[in-house]
Design a protein around this motif. Structure first.
Motif, PDB file in Angstrom:
ATOM      1  N   MET A 130       0.824  -1.213   0.000  1.00 25.12           N
ATOM      2  CA  MET A 130       0.000   0.000   0.000  1.00 25.12           C
ATOM      3  C   MET A 130       0.853   1.256   0.000  1.00 25.12           C
ATOM      4  O   MET A 130       0.600   2.201  -0.752  1.00 25.12           O
ATOM      5  CB  MET A 130      -0.936  -0.002   1.211  1.00 25.12           C
ATOM      6  N   LEU A 161      -9.854  -4.798   4.463  1.00 29.05           N
ATOM      7  CA  LEU A 161      -8.984  -3.864   3.738  1.00 29.05           C
ATOM      8  C   LEU A 161      -9.456  -3.689   2.301  1.00 29.05           C
ATOM      9  O   LEU A 161      -9.527  -2.563   1.789  1.00 29.05           O
ATOM     10  CB  LEU A 161      -7.541  -4.377   3.763  1.00 29.05           C
ATOM     11  N   GLN A 162      -9.792  -4.803   1.662  1.00 27.77           N
ATOM     12  CA  GLN A 162     -10.246  -4.727   0.272  1.00 27.77           C
ATOM     13  C   GLN A 162     -11.540  -3.924   0.160  1.00 27.77           C
ATOM     14  O   GLN A 162     -11.721  -3.134  -0.783  1.00 27.77           O
ATOM     15  CB  GLN A 162     -10.459  -6.153  -0.263  1.00 27.77           C
ATOM     16  N   GLY A 181     -10.879   5.105   0.398  1.00 33.09           N
ATOM     17  CA  GLY A 181     -10.269   4.116  -0.481  1.00 33.09           C
ATOM     18  C   GLY A 181     -10.154   4.621  -1.911  1.00 33.09           C
ATOM     19  O   GLY A 181      -9.139   4.423  -2.588  1.00 33.09           O
ATOM     20  N   THR A 200      -3.149   5.797   4.762  1.00 33.09           N
ATOM     21  CA  THR A 200      -2.535   4.585   4.211  1.00 33.09           C
ATOM     22  C   THR A 200      -1.522   4.008   5.177  1.00 33.09           C
ATOM     23  O   THR A 200      -1.487   2.787   5.418  1.00 33.09           O
ATOM     24  CB  THR A 200      -1.857   4.897   2.863  1.00 33.09           C
ATOM     25  N   LEU A 222      -3.396   2.454   8.129  1.00 28.87           N
ATOM     26  CA  LEU A 222      -4.018   1.187   7.773  1.00 28.87           C
ATOM     27  C   LEU A 222      -2.986   0.058   7.720  1.00 28.87           C
ATOM     28  O   LEU A 222      -3.183  -1.018   8.308  1.00 28.87           O
ATOM     29  CB  LEU A 222      -4.699   1.345   6.408  1.00 28.87           C
ATOM     30  N   LEU A 239      -2.504  -3.276  10.420  1.00 28.98           N
ATOM     31  CA  LEU A 239      -2.403  -4.677  10.000  1.00 28.98           C
ATOM     32  C   LEU A 239      -1.114  -5.308  10.531  1.00 28.98           C
ATOM     33  O   LEU A 239      -1.107  -6.461  10.980  1.00 28.98           O
ATOM     34  CB  LEU A 239      -2.442  -4.779   8.480  1.00 28.98           C
ATOM     35  N   ILE A 245      -2.768  -5.037  -4.073  1.00 20.05           N
ATOM     36  CA  ILE A 245      -3.175  -5.593  -2.778  1.00 20.05           C
ATOM     37  C   ILE A 245      -3.423  -7.101  -2.838  1.00 20.05           C
ATOM     38  O   ILE A 245      -2.881  -7.849  -2.014  1.00 20.05           O
ATOM     39  CB  ILE A 245      -4.396  -4.820  -2.236  1.00 20.05           C
TER      40      ILE A 245
END
Length: 294
Positions: free
Chosen positions: A29, A157-158, A167, A194, A197, A201, A240
């Protein structure tokens, strides 16, 4: 003997690969949006493991609360790192940003050594281990938990990237940041989001790996961080789904090398795959070769 162990090693590889996939998503990302290889990302994973450790052992949180607190805290760390270290260098040369990323990595690693010591610590077992037997395969509830949490986070996330306003802004900035800014998108906020995020993760991956291996230490993020970068390149850096796929492939290759009694050479196998991919398909499995106009 190898064929008998193959199903079990594939399961183990998928579990380990889910951790690498979470880390690789952060790499891909950040690279996709500002073309920076954030080598400090593996150390955010290490911070996540320690935050989870203290949340469970000192603050007596349950696993889920510790996971949420860790993701929020590492997201804040990610934004701080972007704001203090990377944003001032956004218009500098790529080598300057790369050197800074390596410097931030060492700062986090040896800052933690200074704060908590270099000794390995046992991660608190927040849940009781239960074994499930499916034929010749043995799976623990912790392995199932890691896989489910990793898959849920990847799907979330997707959804964020594809369905939300932020997004769409991330995708616009990744294509052309100047044009995105002209269209009214706040580029700085988008880049910070970004980093947040990806760092969230990584923090979740740190807690899950601590639970899986039951040990953490300040330098634990170095090797997994590099392997996750290999996974991102393997799948197609900046893509991704490719990062997730690359993570699973690297996890499976690593566990298969162990089952072939090549445990001392498992890192060589991973880096060998990187060299082969760069030679045969530089854009990665899901990447596309794009010709740049001069």
């Amino acid at each position: 003997m190898f064929l008998e162990q193959l199903p079990q090693q594939l399961v183990n590889g998928i579990i380990l690969g889910s951790i690498y996939a979470l880390l690789a998503l952060g790499y891909t990302m950040v690279y996709g949006i500002i073309k920076l290889i954030n080598f400090a990302h593996g150390d955010i994973y290490m911070l996540g493991a320690f935050i989870g450790y203290y949340a469970i052992s000192a603050l007596h949180m349950n696993l889920w609360m510790a996971l949420i607190v860790t993701m929020i805290t590492t997201a804040i760390f990610g934004m701080l790192i972007e704001f203090l270290a990377y944003r001032p260098l956004r218009h500098s040369t790529r080598i300057s940003a790369l050197i800074t990323a390596i410097g931030v990595s060492f700062l986090l690693e040896y800052g933690m050594v200074f704060l908590v010591g270099a000794n390995t610590r046992s991660f608190p077992q927040a849940i009781k281990i239960v074994n499930y037997h499916i034929g010749s395969i043995t799976v623990t509830n912790i392995q199932l938990l890691i896989l489910i949490v990793a898959l849920v986070l990847m799907v979330a996330l997707q959804i964020i990237v594809r369905k939300t306003k932020m997004g769409k802004a991330m995708r616009a900035v990744s294509v052309d940041s100047d044009a995105a800014e002209l269209m009214g998108i706040n580029v700085n906020s988008t880049i910070s989001f970004t980093f947040a995020l990806g760092s969230a993760l990584a923090g979740a991956a740190g807690v899950l790996i601590g639970l899986y291996y039951n040990s953490i230490e300040p330098l634990m993020g170095m090797t997994p961080g590099i392997k996750a970068f290999v996974a991102a390149v393997l799948g197609g850096i900046g893509i991704i789904p490719g990062a997730a796929l690359g993570g699973f492939v690297i996890g499976i290759l690593e566990t298969l090398s162990i089952s072939l009694n090549l445990s001392s050479y498992r890192d060589i196998v991973v880096y060998g795959v990187l060299i082969i991919i760069l030679l045969a398909r530089p854009a990665g499995i899901l990447g596309k070769n794009v010709k740049e106009k001069v």
